[in-house]
Write a protein that holds these residues in place. Structure first.
Motif, PDB file in Angstrom:
ATOM      1  N   UNK A 146      19.895 156.514  14.632  1.00 31.25           N
ATOM      2  CA  UNK A 146      21.293 156.797  14.305  1.00 31.25           C
ATOM      3  C   UNK A 146      22.215 155.937  15.157  1.00 31.25           C
ATOM      4  N   UNK A 147      23.207 155.303  14.532  1.00 23.96           N
ATOM      5  CA  UNK A 147      24.181 154.528  15.313  1.00 23.96           C
ATOM      6  C   UNK A 147      25.586 155.127  15.261  1.00 23.96           C
ATOM      7  N   UNK A 148      25.725 156.254  14.571  1.00 23.43           N
ATOM      8  CA  UNK A 148      26.946 157.060  14.614  1.00 23.43           C
ATOM      9  C   UNK A 148      26.532 158.512  14.456  1.00 23.43           C
ATOM     10  N   UNK A 149      27.244 159.418  15.124  1.00 24.80           N
ATOM     11  CA  UNK A 149      26.884 160.831  15.076  1.00 24.80           C
ATOM     12  C   UNK A 149      28.016 161.662  14.497  1.00 24.80           C
ATOM     13  N   UNK A 150      27.635 162.710  13.798  1.00 23.58           N
ATOM     14  CA  UNK A 150      28.574 163.708  13.284  1.00 23.58           C
ATOM     15  C   UNK A 150      28.171 165.063  13.846  1.00 23.58           C
ATOM     16  N   UNK A 151      29.145 165.799  14.374  1.00 25.72           N
ATOM     17  CA  UNK A 151      28.917 167.135  14.930  1.00 25.72           C
ATOM     18  C   UNK A 151      29.689 168.131  14.083  1.00 25.72           C
TER      19      UNK A 151
END
Length: 645
Positions: A146-151
């Motif tokens: 993953x190179x971007x995360x969503x929380x």
């Protein structure tokens, strides 16, 4: 009106519409997907040549009053599944959330997230007892690619949990460090209580953000080098515009097609057409919408590729079929898209290294296009390369002749668009098919026949119709906040806070106090899927009927009106017979290859009419008039095609 430039960036071509003191002109350039700022400035260069007779970008940027920009890049990115790999952090209390997310669209979910999911105890995060678990989750997801995360946390206190999680991430992964992974929290974008909608909104925004950010800020920086007096305005999918720094990525999704829908509304008003369905055919997609009694459908919780999100969106469906969509044979049947050759390498006929078969190649080989006049004479087409692509990819796998392959490609292409049109709109005997986009008029009669529509309209500005449509949008900012305490005071406090935020943001847009309007309303979800709204005035009162609602949100819009609602009208009335400019040998569906008349739109006058089979040609679009159809030119220069009863 001064000088306004509207730019609509598509997957294959970038359209430029120039409004100079009320006179509208147009041009196009090839999209450069590897660097969108390149085709953006090439478009400005070409626009300056149209206006001044020579290219002079410096002068253009000194004199231009407004530059508006829309794009289909977000639509194309999701359609083609091209973007960053996302990681998703969720609450252990909602273990079934990945399944619920995937139910909306398994393919999109797999492309964006897949198995890159980590679970945390939301209450432990909130209490400060899960710092180590947060770090482990981030490391797990980045290690998985993953190179971007969503929380996105669930529950009534999701906002508090995400706020605590944000503090942990900032402390452990300071943004100034090179190793800091970008993290987006669902609550950064919306306070929507529906966790599935809120999570999808954040996922799609994160997927679109990197490419849009890189291009738009790069374009803005280059504009600053020329000391442009006004900022670049981004046309959004809600029909309004705002500065780059005040626009979130998800609101660029389908912004180009929304421009076409704005144009459709204007066209329907101009000719008093109560029922219009549109096909906006570009290089990668066909965008479909409907205008009933002067209005296009817009829903408070819009849809992206059929996925419900938290923001309002115009109801537009994007089908993966366009002028540059790849044709292939699968199980002895022709399949189309969603993959596209784009502008680079482009259709085989472009001679830029493309080897796949497209409808552009088929139309050239069928004789519909003149290889010398295509794209206003600015792009010579290669018949041999097109023939090789269609022969190898379609004719040989099907075991048919080249001409038969061309006819089958035409039918498959028209069938696909007609099926999608019926799936998304309601066709009636009064329905008019409005065909635009560079490839829209080409097969419009064939699509209409297959969809059971007897009337087709083609705007004179069809080739740049979406760019034309964004030309009179308002500048606005929109906000929404959940109302937890059901009281007059709670609403008054929230309203005051949003007004302060709106004043700050509109000042950044260039409008001071008193120069913009503010509209507010309360929206209550009374039951699942059932919403009721009430306007909010300065004398705030919480509606008693909202007291037991499932959720209540305060929405506020700050808007600088810029639309010009002109009371113009035009009509189609037959006059003299149209004079052909020549003939072209075209492959027809019933008579083989025959000579058909070619009519140049620039040489036709209001009332001119003729019957098919024929070719109607403009610098940047070609309209095939099938046998059994006739056309007439309106007093505004637009085209109406009718099928014989």
């Amino acid at each position: 009106m001064g000088l306004q430039i509207n730019i609509d960036n598509g997957g294959t071509l970038t359209d430029i519409c120039i409004n100079h003191d009320g006179v509208v002109k147009k041009t196009k350039v090839l999209t450069t997907p590897y660097d969108l700022s390149k085709c953006f400035f090439e478009g400005l260069q070409k626009a300056s040549g149209v206006i001044y007779g020579e290219q002079n970008v410096s002068r253009l940027l000194e004199e231009v009053d407004l530059i508006r920009y829309s794009t289909t890049q977000g639509t194309n990115a999701i359609c083609e599944r091209k973007g960053p790999r996302l990681g998703l952090i969720l609450d252990k209390a909602a273990r079934d959330l990945p399944v619920r997310l995937a139910e909306h669209d398994p393919e999109v979910y797999e492309a964006l997230v897949g198995d890159r999911v980590a679970m945390l105890d939301g209450q432990a995060v909130k209490s400060g007892d899960a710092d180590l678990e947060v770090v482990k989750a981030i490391n797990q997801l980045t290690a998985a690619g993953a190179n971007r995360l969503v929380v996105s946390f669930d529950g009534a206190d999701f906002l508090d949990i995400e706020t605590h999680c944000k503090k942990v991430v900032l402390r452990r992964y300071p943004r100034h460090l090179l190793g800091a992974v970008p993290v987006l929290y669902g609550s950064d974008l919306t306070t929507d209580r529906d966790v599935v909608r809120r999570t999808w909104t954040a996922l799609i925004n994160s997927f679109l953000h990197p490419a849009m950010e890189a291009f738009l800020f790069n374009a803005e920086n280059r504009l600053r080098d020329f000391r442009t007096k006004n900022p670049l305005l981004i046309f959004r999918n809600d029909g309004d515009a705002s500065r780059v720094a005040k626009t979130v990525a998800i609101k660029t999704y389908s912004s180009g097609p929304r421009g076409g829908m704005e144009g459709m509304k204007s066209f329907a008003r101009l000719y008093d057409m109560p029922d219009v369905v549109a096909i906006d055919v570009g290089g990668t997609t066909t965008d479909i919408g409907q205008c009933l009694h002067g209005k296009v459908a817009e829903v408070r919780r819009g849809h992206v590729e059929g996925i419900s999100v938290s923001f309002p969106l115009c109801e537009i469906m994007s089908a993966g079929a366009g002028g540059s969509s790849i044709f292939k044979v699968v199980n002895h049947r022709i399949a189309i898209g969603p993959e596209s050759v784009g502008a680079v390498p482009g259709p085989a006929a472009f001679g830029r290294g493309g080897k796949e078969a497209t409808i552009t190649d088929a139309s050239l080989l069928a004789g519909i296009f003149d290889p010398k006049s295509y794209f206003g004479g600015g792009m010579a087409l290669d018949l041999d390369r097109a023939a090789t692509a269609v022969t190898l990819n379609i004719a040989q796998p099907l075991g048919v002749s080249l001409d038969e392959a061309l006819l089958q490609m035409e039918h498959a292409y028209e069938d696909k668009i007609a099926v999608e049109l019926h799936r998304f709109t309601k066709v009636s005997p009064e329905t008019v098919l409005l065909a635009f986009g560079g490839a829209g008029p080409l097969n419009a009669c064939g699509v209409a026949e297959k969809a059971g529509i007897d009337t087709v309209a083609v705007p004179a500005l069809a080739a740049v119709f979406s760019a034309f449509g964004i030309g009179s949008c308002d500048v606005s900012q929109r906000y929404a906040v959940a109302i937890e305490e059901r009281s007059d005071q709670a609403v008054a406090d929230a309203l005051a806070a949003l007004k302060v935020k709106a004043a700050r943001d509109m000042f950044a847009e260039g409008f001071g106090e008193g120069e913009f309007e503010v509209h507010a309303r309360l929206v209550a979800e009374i039951a699942e899927g059932e919403e009721v709204s009430r306007p909010v005035s300065d004398h705030v009162a919480f509606p008693p009927e909202f007291a037991k609602a499932r959720s209540v949100e305060l929405e506020l819009t700050a808007v600088k009106p810029m639309r010009e609602e002109a009371g113009k009208a035009a009509k189609f009335v037959e006059g003299a017979a149209a004079q052909a400019d020549g003939v072209r040998n075209v492959l027809t569906r019933g008579q083989g290859r025959i000579d058909v008349p070619v009519y140049k739109l620039s040489q036709l006058s209001p009332g001119d009419h003729a019957a098919g089979p024929a070719i109607l040609e403009e610098d940047y679009f070609t309209c095939r008039v099938l046998d059994g159809w006739s056309f007439v030119i309106s007093d505004a220069g637009d085209i109406l095609l009718k099928r014989k009863a």
